[in-house]
Design an enzyme around this catalytic site. Structure first.
Site, PDB file in Angstrom:
ATOM      1  N   TYR A 117       0.683  -3.904  12.212  1.00  0.00           N
ATOM      2  CA  TYR A 117       0.563  -2.487  11.864  1.00  0.00           C
ATOM      3  C   TYR A 117       1.341  -1.589  12.815  1.00  0.00           C
ATOM      4  CZ  TYR A 117      -2.718  -3.722   8.230  1.00  0.00           C
ATOM      5  OH  TYR A 117      -3.265  -4.240   7.101  1.00  0.00           O
TER       6      TYR A 117
ATOM      7  N   ASN B  52     -10.330  -2.764   2.502  1.00  0.00           N
ATOM      8  CA  ASN B  52     -10.013  -2.821   1.068  1.00  0.00           C
ATOM      9  C   ASN B  52     -11.280  -2.617   0.251  1.00  0.00           C
ATOM     10  OD1 ASN B  52      -7.255  -3.285   1.213  1.00  0.00           O
ATOM     11  ND2 ASN B  52      -7.421  -5.498   1.055  1.00  0.00           N
TER      12      ASN B  52
ATOM     13  N   HIS C 280       0.825  -1.219   0.000  1.00  0.00           N
ATOM     14  CA  HIS C 280       0.000   0.000   0.000  1.00  0.00           C
ATOM     15  C   HIS C 280       0.858   1.267   0.000  1.00  0.00           C
ATOM     16  CE1 HIS C 280      -3.881  -2.072   0.856  1.00  0.00           C
ATOM     17  NE2 HIS C 280      -3.096  -2.948   1.442  1.00  0.00           N
TER      18      HIS C 280
END
Ligand code: HDE
Length: 703
Positions: free
Chosen positions: A374, A160, A87
């Site tokens: 993350y 997404n 991304h």
């Protein structure tokens, strides 16, 4: 050399209220005076000369003593931060989320308590595989990540534009991403899944099959971010004040409906405008045409989950909307572009573990793995655990804790106490009542490296997705498989992929085999669980069946020359404006054209920089002489023939005929609207609401 003349010559010459600055090449610049701030170093020291480094004599060595020069280069050398592993290519905007009604019966999450409550948000859209500088329209999944700055802290919904994923267990993510991105020896291909390693990995991972059907569909070539859906993918929990849990899947539904480009168009778009998607979003917001999505919830309970033929913890499965309807609970509006791309879009740090009281995780093994990844990735990317203090990441709710120090700490503990409990009565304390409490749940079992039984069904929903598509969409899926697998050099990988497709749909497998020129059909791959063939179609899965029935938010490219009919052009503009459609003029020169009534109007694009792939529909309005000129220009012919091949609606005047003929468009028929009177302009816009004249596509076969 004049540029090396005496330093005094390069100092500003003051003139009235401007100053003339002579640059290093001897060129001059006018700089506004008055309020213009004085350039300083990072230490605030005023700078006298930013054009020349300090040196001994005009031709001598540069001096180390020049702190301004050294600081400037030092800072420049450190401008880049590591781009995201996935991304990397993204674009963000600010906005708000507005709750339609109180959801207090389902969740205690503060943002859902009050009808009309607005919560500030930041959204970042992205592609997955491409590096930061890659084009906007490769065939790829799009990220749709939303940070809600709620009154009880930040909630990140990191989703997404496709509701399922390639893998079921986070432990496979590095393998999957490695296989999708550039091959390690050669460092290419860029932003492509059409290569051996990707197809090798997925064809060895049957759990990817459902996702593969989605990514070979037009979902992965959206017209822009404004026209795509978003999905939270995993099942989450909403928890109310009585600690009752409701299982939930999150959806985003675009107000303007779904729309994708066609593959041949995508290939050309990436050359014509590599920034196609970000430009679209930026422009819409700048114009005040704010993009909007509705948040939808699919709410269900454990009973439903137990009866559902697939596992709701499996991120390769959907729950069809026809089975659990999507309840629209609020709207997301993006109404402000970033002021600085780096500070906001690049430094924003989404973390799936950022949830607020009233929301909870489930045991989806992909989600559990993400909750580690993350936070970890943000430390690498942003370099300090204090990334949460950057304005884009900082909650708008009060932050009170005793975490301290670290690189770049600028929110610091005040007073003597930096621990709790303390005897000084200083600082915050936890609150059972207000604080986030994980919902108690029974968990038991042996420690095992194993997946739940139903996760082994890899084909049934892939088949359901395929059979829910219109014939046009099925053709696109077939074509995409053929295109991608034709780029795979290893024949065994192509065969392996077709062996999987036989479990999805025999016709599809046969067509792909034909497209690849396979001499013999491979055996079907043995499925781990029998394929459920009778799942009902889900119309919600088709883009075309969920088209917008409006042409608002779209863009028409009008090819004009000198002598363009002024009346028709203004009728077209009016009809477009009434619909909320943008118009751009494409002309032989960007300086513009003189219309039939002698008015001079500027163009937005020169014809070779404004190909028809940039537009949702086109109008070809040259004068007779103009058409003859355009007929000699290759890019004008491409403008017409591409619009034709991409099944776009085309408005035209009779004078355009020689250009059409030269472009090989001999018989303007379906999908063409002849403009003779202003009323025709309205009919054209009405026709455009269908977005494409698909009947033409089969005849043209631009795959
Ligand atoms: Fe991500 N993903 N992901 N992902 N993902 C990242 O975090 C990861 C997955 C998604 O605009 C990374 O900040 C793992 C699913 C988006 O900044 C990283 C797994 C979904 C974005 C990461 C997944 C996503 C990311 C890279 C498998 C859809 C961009 C940089 C378990 C529901 C957010 C970063 C933005 C970014 C890890 C799978 C969506 C490395 C381990 C499924 C939209 O942390």
């Amino acid at each position: 050399m004049t540029s090396n003349s005496r330093q005094d010559d390069l100092s500003p010459t003051r003139m009235a209220d401007t100053e003339i600055l002579r640059g290093p090449g001897g060129e001059t610049h006018q700089v506004a005076q008055g309020d213009t701030p004085v350039l300083t170093t990072q230490q605030g020291i005023p700078v006298s000369d930013d054009q020349n480094s300090l040196r001994v004599g005009p031709r001598g060595p540069t001096l180390l003593e020049d702190f301004h020069f050294r600081e400037k280069l030092f800072h420049f050398d450190h401008e880049r931060i590591p781009e995201r592993v996935v991304h990397a290519r993204g674009f963000g905007a600010h906005g708000f989320f507005e709750t339609y009604e109180s959801l207090s019966d389902i969740t205690r999450a503060d943002l859902f308590q009050r009808k009309g409550e607005r919560t500030p948000v930041f959204v970042r859209f992205s592609t997955v595989a491409g590096n930061k500088g890659s084009p906007d329209v490769p065939r790829d999944v799009r990220g749709f990540a939303t940070k809600f700055y709620t009154k009880e802290g930040n909630w990140d919904l990191v989703g997404n534009n496709i509701p399922v994923f390639f893998i079921q267990d986070a432990i496979k993510f590095p393998d999957f991403v490695h296989a999708a991105k550039q091959e390690p020896d050669r460092g290419f291909p860029q932003a492509q899944t059409a290569h051996d390693n990707f197809w090798d990995f997925v064809s060895l991972s049957p759990e990817s099959m459902h996702m593969l059907l989605w990514i070979m569909s037009d979902r992965t070539i959206p017209r822009s971010f404004r026209f795509m859906e978003g999905f939270g993918v995993h099942t989450f929990q909403l928890v109310n004040a009585e600690r009752k849990s409701t299982l939930v899947k999150f959806h985003w539904k675009p107000k303007l409906g779904l729309q994708s480009v066609v593959w041949n168009e995508a290939l050309k778009l990436n050359g014509a405008d590599p920034d196609y998607h970000r430009r679209d979003l930026w422009t819409a917001i700048e114009k005040g045409d704010y993009p909007e999505w509705e948040m939808g919830l699919q709410l269900f309970d454990e009973d439903f989950a137990n009866k559902f033929p697939f596992d709701v913890l499996d991120p390769t499965k959907i729950i069809p909307e026809e089975m659990v309807p999507v309840r629209r609970v609020g709207r997301l509006v993006l109404d402000r572009n970033v002021e600085n791309f780096f500070a906001e879009t690049e430094q924003v740090a989404f973390c799936t573990q950022n949830i607020v009281p009233g929301i909870d995780f489930t045991n989806d093994p992909l989600l559990q793995g993400r909750n580690f990844s993350y936070l970890d990735t943000q430390l690498k990317r942003l370099g300090s655990p204090n990334f949460t203090q950057l304005p884009i990441n900082a909650p708008k709710a009060p932050v009170e804790n005793f975490q301290q120090d670290g690189h770049m700490a600028f929110r610091n503990v005040k007073g003597r106490a930096n621990y709790e409990p303390n005897s000084w009565g200083l600082g915050p304390r936890e609150s059972q009542e207000r604080g986030f409490r994980t919902r108690p749940q029974e968990e038991s079992g042996q420690k095992l490296r194993i997946r739940a039984e139903l996760f082994a069904d890899h084909y049934s929903q892939a088949r359901q997705f395929y059979l829910s598509q219109t014939p046009i969409e099925r053709t696109h899926i077939k074509n995409a498989f053929v295109f991608e697998l034709s780029k795979v050099e290893t024949a065994a990988i192509r065969l392996r992929m077709v062996s999987h497709l036989r479990n999805v749909d025999e016709d599809l497998a046969q067509q792909v085999a034909d497209g690849l020129g396979l001499e013999q059909m491979p055996e079907a791959a043995p499925p781990a669980r029998p394929v459920v063939t009778g799942l009902p179609e889900s119309p919600a899965l088709s883009i075309i069946r969920n088209g917008p029935k409006t042409f608002a938010g779209r863009k028409i490219g009008v090819l004009v020359t000198d002598g363009v009919d002024a009346g028709l052009l203004s009728a077209l503009r009016e009809a477009a404006q009434a619909e909320g459609t943008m118009v751009e003029l494409v002309a032989p020169k960007v300086g513009g054209v003189t219309t039939s009534d002698g008015t001079r109007i500027p163009a937005q694009q020169k014809v070779n920089g404004g190909p028809s792939v940039l537009y949702d529909a086109v109008a070809v309005l040259p004068s007779q002489e103009g058409a003859a000129l355009l007929a000699r220009e290759a890019t004008a012919k491409d403008f017409v023939s591409d619009a034709y091949a991409h099944a776009k609606f085309i408005a035209y005047v009779d004078a355009a005929t020689p250009l059409f003929e030269k472009a090989g468009v001999t018989e303007p028929n379906g999908g063409f609207v002849r403009l003779q009177s202003p009323r025709d302009a309205r009919s054209f816009i009405e026709a455009c609401r269908e977005l494409r004249f698909w009947e033409r596509e089969a005849a043209v076969q631009a795959v």
